[in-house]
Motif scaffolding. Structure first.
Motif, mmCIF file in Angstrom:
data_model
loop_
_atom_site.group_PDB
_atom_site.id
_atom_site.type_symbol
_atom_site.label_atom_id
_atom_site.label_comp_id
_atom_site.label_asym_id
_atom_site.label_seq_id
_atom_site.Cartn_x
_atom_site.Cartn_y
_atom_site.Cartn_z
ATOM 1 N N TYR A 345 -5.954 20.486 -10.252
ATOM 2 C CA TYR A 345 -5.862 19.927 -8.636
ATOM 3 C C TYR A 345 -7.154 19.547 -7.684
ATOM 4 O O TYR A 345 -7.869 20.827 -7.731
ATOM 5 C CB TYR A 345 -4.332 20.657 -8.171
ATOM 6 C CG TYR A 345 -4.003 20.809 -6.413
ATOM 7 C CD1 TYR A 345 -3.738 18.891 -6.227
ATOM 8 C CD2 TYR A 345 -4.861 20.639 -5.299
ATOM 9 C CE1 TYR A 345 -3.190 18.617 -4.859
ATOM 10 C CE2 TYR A 345 -4.802 20.670 -3.914
ATOM 11 C CZ TYR A 345 -3.532 19.016 -4.218
ATOM 12 O OH TYR A 345 -3.288 18.928 -2.984
ATOM 13 N N GLU A 346 -7.600 18.240 -6.680
ATOM 14 C CA GLU A 346 -8.491 18.032 -5.643
ATOM 15 C C GLU A 346 -7.515 17.220 -5.052
ATOM 16 O O GLU A 346 -7.863 15.853 -5.256
ATOM 17 C CB GLU A 346 -9.815 17.337 -7.061
ATOM 18 C CG GLU A 346 -9.794 18.470 -8.205
ATOM 19 C CD GLU A 346 -10.965 17.660 -8.753
ATOM 20 O OE1 GLU A 346 -12.891 17.448 -8.337
ATOM 21 O OE2 GLU A 346 -10.485 16.700 -9.354
ATOM 22 N N GLN A 347 -7.588 18.036 -4.351
ATOM 23 C CA GLN A 347 -6.824 16.997 -3.094
ATOM 24 C C GLN A 347 -7.744 15.522 -2.237
ATOM 25 O O GLN A 347 -7.021 14.511 -1.921
ATOM 26 C CB GLN A 347 -6.320 17.973 -1.911
ATOM 27 C CG GLN A 347 -5.881 17.352 -0.281
ATOM 28 C CD GLN A 347 -4.381 16.787 -0.853
ATOM 29 O OE1 GLN A 347 -4.049 17.080 -1.384
ATOM 30 N NE2 GLN A 347 -4.711 15.526 0.031
ATOM 31 N N ALA A 348 -8.527 16.315 -2.360
ATOM 32 C CA ALA A 348 -10.102 15.031 -2.362
ATOM 33 C C ALA A 348 -9.608 13.772 -2.755
ATOM 34 O O ALA A 348 -9.566 12.520 -2.379
ATOM 35 C CB ALA A 348 -10.857 15.482 -1.866
ATOM 36 N N LYS A 349 -9.209 13.607 -3.668
ATOM 37 C CA LYS A 349 -9.276 12.905 -5.019
ATOM 38 C C LYS A 349 -8.309 11.798 -4.629
ATOM 39 O O LYS A 349 -7.690 11.646 -5.476
ATOM 40 C CB LYS A 349 -9.798 12.522 -6.504
ATOM 41 C CG LYS A 349 -11.150 13.703 -5.971
ATOM 42 C CD LYS A 349 -11.590 13.844 -7.722
ATOM 43 C CE LYS A 349 -13.319 14.154 -7.527
ATOM 44 N NZ LYS A 349 -13.723 14.623 -9.131
ATOM 45 N N ASN A 350 -7.336 12.811 -4.348
ATOM 46 C CA ASN A 350 -5.643 12.101 -4.134
ATOM 47 C C ASN A 350 -4.795 10.459 -3.388
ATOM 48 O O ASN A 350 -4.004 10.617 -3.275
ATOM 49 C CB ASN A 350 -4.809 13.291 -3.875
ATOM 50 C CG ASN A 350 -3.807 13.963 -5.193
ATOM 51 O OD1 ASN A 350 -3.822 13.845 -6.044
ATOM 52 N ND2 ASN A 350 -3.475 15.426 -5.133
ATOM 53 N N ASN A 351 -5.892 10.279 -2.792
ATOM 54 C CA ASN A 351 -5.941 9.473 -1.816
ATOM 55 C C ASN A 351 -6.376 8.203 -1.878
ATOM 56 O O ASN A 351 -7.059 6.953 -1.110
ATOM 57 C CB ASN A 351 -5.840 9.217 -0.234
ATOM 58 C CG ASN A 351 -5.127 8.903 0.740
ATOM 59 O OD1 ASN A 351 -3.987 7.389 0.242
ATOM 60 N ND2 ASN A 351 -5.847 8.152 1.573
ATOM 61 N N LEU A 352 -7.281 8.206 -3.309
ATOM 62 C CA LEU A 352 -7.910 6.721 -3.413
ATOM 63 C C LEU A 352 -8.027 5.245 -3.539
ATOM 64 O O LEU A 352 -8.147 4.354 -2.594
ATOM 65 C CB LEU A 352 -8.857 7.306 -5.253
ATOM 66 C CG LEU A 352 -9.793 6.178 -5.160
ATOM 67 C CD1 LEU A 352 -11.001 6.163 -4.897
ATOM 68 C CD2 LEU A 352 -10.430 6.908 -6.855
ATOM 69 N N TYR A 353 -6.666 5.658 -4.184
ATOM 70 C CA TYR A 353 -5.990 4.469 -3.655
ATOM 71 C C TYR A 353 -4.896 4.120 -2.636
ATOM 72 O O TYR A 353 -3.771 3.694 -3.142
ATOM 73 C CB TYR A 353 -5.395 4.102 -5.489
ATOM 74 C CG TYR A 353 -6.145 3.816 -6.794
ATOM 75 C CD1 TYR A 353 -6.640 3.223 -6.811
ATOM 76 C CD2 TYR A 353 -6.883 4.778 -7.780
ATOM 77 C CE1 TYR A 353 -7.782 1.761 -8.232
ATOM 78 C CE2 TYR A 353 -7.517 4.367 -8.209
ATOM 79 C CZ TYR A 353 -7.999 2.676 -8.689
ATOM 80 O OH TYR A 353 -9.104 2.824 -9.511
ATOM 81 N N ALA A 354 -5.454 4.399 -1.016
ATOM 82 C CA ALA A 354 -4.399 4.176 -0.544
ATOM 83 C C ALA A 354 -3.785 2.619 -0.013
ATOM 84 O O ALA A 354 -4.737 1.856 -0.858
ATOM 85 C CB ALA A 354 -5.148 4.139 0.675
ATOM 86 N N PHE A 355 -2.931 2.326 -0.426
ATOM 87 C CA PHE A 355 -2.144 0.877 -0.069
ATOM 88 C C PHE A 355 -3.335 0.488 0.163
ATOM 89 O O PHE A 355 -2.913 0.510 1.096
ATOM 90 C CB PHE A 355 -0.579 1.497 0.136
ATOM 91 C CG PHE A 355 -0.050 -0.168 -0.174
ATOM 92 C CD1 PHE A 355 0.178 -0.604 -1.209
ATOM 93 C CD2 PHE A 355 0.788 -0.734 0.895
ATOM 94 C CE1 PHE A 355 1.184 -1.742 -0.627
ATOM 95 C CE2 PHE A 355 1.628 -2.073 1.549
ATOM 96 C CZ PHE A 355 1.754 -2.751 0.116
ATOM 97 N N ASP A 356 -3.720 -0.846 -0.383
ATOM 98 C CA ASP A 356 -4.320 -2.162 0.277
ATOM 99 C C ASP A 356 -4.441 -3.107 -0.605
ATOM 100 O O ASP A 356 -4.274 -3.830 -1.323
ATOM 101 C CB ASP A 356 -5.405 -1.579 -0.093
ATOM 102 C CG ASP A 356 -6.645 -1.792 0.909
ATOM 103 O OD1 ASP A 356 -6.863 -3.665 1.491
ATOM 104 O OD2 ASP A 356 -7.858 -1.521 1.757
ATOM 105 N N LEU A 357 -2.966 -4.284 0.127
ATOM 106 C CA LEU A 357 -2.902 -5.383 -0.693
ATOM 107 C C LEU A 357 -4.337 -6.349 -0.070
ATOM 108 O O LEU A 357 -4.416 -7.156 -1.451
ATOM 109 C CB LEU A 357 -1.898 -6.348 -0.045
ATOM 110 C CG LEU A 357 -0.610 -5.166 -0.165
ATOM 111 C CD1 LEU A 357 0.445 -5.897 0.491
ATOM 112 C CD2 LEU A 357 -0.151 -5.171 -1.558
#
Length: 529
Positions: A345-357
Motif C-alpha cells: 500500500y502506498e497512499q501517495a501513488k493512489n491518485n496518479l490518474y485523477a479524473f482529467d478528460l
C-alpha cells in the motif's frame, strides 16, 4: 515450524531475521503484525450453543462457470467450494490454522515444506485421503489449462511434490517460497478418482469438505447436503444448503424479505445499507477488502497496445464519482489494488490518474488516435458493473470515444476475457488483494505476468514479480512492491477503481458465518437458531 501458531506476516518477519519459527501447539496466538488486518468477518454470536439441523436457502447473482474445484469463479463460495477442504485456512489474524494438514515443518531457507496430513479423513466417495491425493492435486493445480493460470500462480518456482509416506508430503522449490500459506489456504483437495485431470469441464464435485454436492441445475440452483462423515466431529451443523441463482439484485432482496432466502450475496448497496439498520438482519462487509473494482483493457487489440492510449483511458475513469455515488462513499477511490493493511500500500501513488478528460484527450491526440470505438463487456454478478459501464461510457463520449456496453453470463464472459476476444474493456472484480501482494500479482487474472486477461506480457514485469515472490526479506520485498506499483501505473494494463464491497445479508437466525480472505464465505460453522 508447528502449524497454526504464527501469523503469516510474523512468520515472514522471523524468517527475514534469520530465525526459524517454532512454536509449541499450545502456545497462545501471536499478535497480528498489522492492527488493520483483523476482520469483522464472523456474524455476531447468537445466544445459546450451536445446534444441528435445518436447511439454509441462499441466493446469489449469476451462475458458476463450471464445477471444477481448481477453477476460480467469483461466487463468494456459494458453489462447489462448499464440497472441498484446503490444507490450511487463515483465521481472522492471518494465522494459518490446520485443516487437512495437521502440522508442517519449514526449512530455514524456505525451499522445503513437509506437510503432515490428518489421518482418518475420507472423500465423499468413501475413499481415504492420503499423501498421493495431495501430490495429484498440487500437480493438477499447476496446469493453466485447468485453472486459467489463477490458482497456478500460488506456487513457488519449479515446485516438486513427493509423498514421503502415506500421510506426509514434501514440497520443494528452486527459490524461497514466502507465500506458501496462501497456497495452503486456497487450493482445494479434489478426489482424483472423480475428477478429469486435464479439463475443467467436470460433471462431479467430490471432496472432503463439510458439504456433499448433490445437484446443479444450470441457471437455477445448486444443492448440497451434510457430510455425515466429516473429519471435524459434530460439524457441519446444517443438514442442507440450497443456492438459488437470480438474474438481478431486486430478486435477491425480494427472496430475503419474503423469507424465500435466509442469506443473499451481492444485493445492491442501497439495500445493503437499508437492511443493515434493520434488527431482523445481519449485514456484513468483508474487511479488509479481498479485491478491487477494476477496468481492464485488451492490450492485444489496437490501439490499446499503445501505452499512451491506455493511460488516456485511465485518466477518463471518474473514480471519485464511482466511489462517492455508486459505492455510496463506503470505500475510497484508488489507483492501486492494495488495502491499507497491505505491505504494498502506498497512499501517495493512489491518485496518479485523477479524473482529467483534457489530459485523456491530449494523450489520444499524441498517439494519433481519433474516432475510437470500443466494447465494454461485463456479467451481472454484481449490480454495480452495469452502472460503472454507463458512467465510463458517458465520460468517454465527451472526448469522442464510443463505448458499446455488452452484458453476458459469467461463463461467456470468462470465455472472451481469458482468450482476449473482447475488443476493448471488461469489468470484473479481482480477488486476493488481502493476501501477500506477491500472491495477488502472481495469481490475479488481471495482474499475473505469465497469463492475464489483458494479454499483457513484458520481461521487466515478469522479472520484478518473480523477484518479489521469492524474496524472503520483508523490507526488500516492500521495495520491490513499490517498483511494481510504479510499473503497473505506468503501463495501465489493469486500472483499479476502488476496493471491493463484498457483502452478505442474512436473517438473524443465521449464525457462525465466516469470510475467508479470498472473497469466499465459509459455511462449516453456520447454524440456524
Amino acid at each position: 515450524m508447528s502449524s497454526g501458531q504464527l501469523s503469516r506476516r510474523a512468520f515472514l518477519g522471523a524468517f527475514a531475521l534469520g530465525t526459524r519459527p517454532a512454536v509449541a501447539p499450545t502456545a497462545p496466538p501471536a499478535k497480528p503484525a498489522a492492527t488493520s488486518v483483523s476482520v469483522a468477518g464472523t456474524a455476531p454470536a447468537a445466544s445459546g450453543q450451536p445446534k444441528s439441523g435445518g436447511t439454509l436457502t441462499a441466493g446469489k447473482l449469476g451462475d458458476v462457470a463450471n464445477l471444477d474445484g481448481h477453477y476460480w469463479s467469483p461466487n463468494a463460495g456459494l458453489h462447489v467450494w462448499l464440497a472441498y477442504d484446503t490444507l490450511a485456512r487463515y483465521d481472522a489474524n492471518f494465522k494459518p490454522q490446520p485443516q487437512l494438514a495437521e502440522s508442517w515443518e519449514v526449512s530455514s531457507d524456505l525451499k522445503q515444506i513437509t506437510v503432515n496430513l490428518r489421518k482418518g479423513v475420507t472423500f465423499h466417495s468413501g475413499r481415504e485421503f492420503t499423501a498421493d491425493d495431495v501430490v495429484w492435486n498440487l500437480q493438477r493445480a499447476l496446469n493453466p489449462k485447468v485453472t486459467v493460470g489463477i490458482i497456478t500462480g500460488f506456487f513457488g518456482q519449479d515446485p516438486t511434490f513427493t509423498a514421503k509416506d502415506k500421510y506426509a508430503v514434501v514440497l520443494q522449490t528452486a527459490q524461497p517460497w514466502p507465500t506458501v500459506f496462501d497456497m495452503f489456504h486456497v487450493v482445494n483437495m479434489l478426489d482424483k478418482e472423480n475428477t478429469d485431470v486435464a479439463s475443467n469441464a467436470q460433471t462431479k464435485a467430490v471432496g472432503t469438505g463439510p458439504f456433499v454436492f448433490q445437484e446443479w441445475r444450470q441457471g437455477e440452483s445448486m444443492r448440497f447436503t451434510k457430510n455425515k462423515n466429516y473429519w471435524q466431529t459434530g460439524k457441519p451443523y446444517l443438514d442442507e444448503i440450497i443456492v438459488n441463482v437470480r438474474k438481478d439484485a431486486q430478486a435477491l432482496v425480494a427472496d430475503l424479505e419474503s423469507g424465500a432466502s435466509q442469506l443473499v450475496y451481492a444485493i445492491s448497496l442501497q439495500d445493503f445499507v437499508r437492511l443493515k439498520s434493520d434488527a431482523n438482519y445481519n449485514a456484513q462487509f468483508l474487511t479488509p477488502p479481498a479485491g478491487m473494482y477494476q477496468i481492464q483493457p485488451n492490450v492485444t487489440f489496437k490501439p490499446l497496445d499503445d501505452k499512451r492510449v491506455r493511460q488516456a483511458l485511465n485518466y477518463a475513469i471518474d473514480r471519485k464519482r464511482i466511489a462517492d455515488t455508486l459505492l455510496l462513499g463506503l470505500v475510497a477511490p484508488q489507483d492501486l489494488p492494495w488495502p491499507a493493511s497491505s505491505p504494498a500500500y502506498e497512499q501517495a501513488k493512489n491518485n496518479l490518474y485523477a479524473f482529467d478528460l483534457d489530459k485523456a484527450k491530449s494523450l489520444l491526440t499524441q498517439a494519433g488516435v481519433s474516432n475510437l470505438e470500443l466494447d465494454f463487456v461485463h456479467a451481472p454478478t454484481l449490480p454495480e458493473y452495469a452502472t460503472i459501464a454507463q458512467i465510463y461510457q458517458a465520460d468517454l463520449a465527451k472526448i469522442g470515444v464510443k463505448l458499446n456496453v455488452k452484458s453476458m453470463d459469467i461463463a461467456a464472459l470468462f470465455d472472451v476475457i481469458h482468450s482476449q476476444k473482447y475488443n476493448g474493456f471488461y469489468t470484473l472484480n479481482d480477488s486476493w488483494t488481502a493476501m501477500e501482494p506477491a500472491s495477488t500479482i502472481s495469481v490475479g487474472a488481471s495482474l499475473n505476468p505469465k497469463i492475464n486477461n489483458a494479454g499483457f506480457k513484458d520481461a521487466q514485469y515478469t522479472e520484478l514479480a518473480a523477484k518479489a515472490a521469492a524474496e524472503p526479506d520483508a523490507a526488500k520485498r516492500k521495495e520491490l512492491y513499490s517498483q511494481l506499483n510504479d510499473y503497473i501505473l505506468d503501463q495501465s494494463f489493469g486500472m483499479t477503481i476502488a476496493p471491493t464491497t463484498s457483502r452478505v445479508v442474512a436473517k438473524k437466525s443465521v449464525n457462525g458465518l465466516e469470510f475467508r480472505f479470498n472473497d469466499v464465505m465459509y459455511f462449516g460453522n453456520v447454524w440456524l437458531s
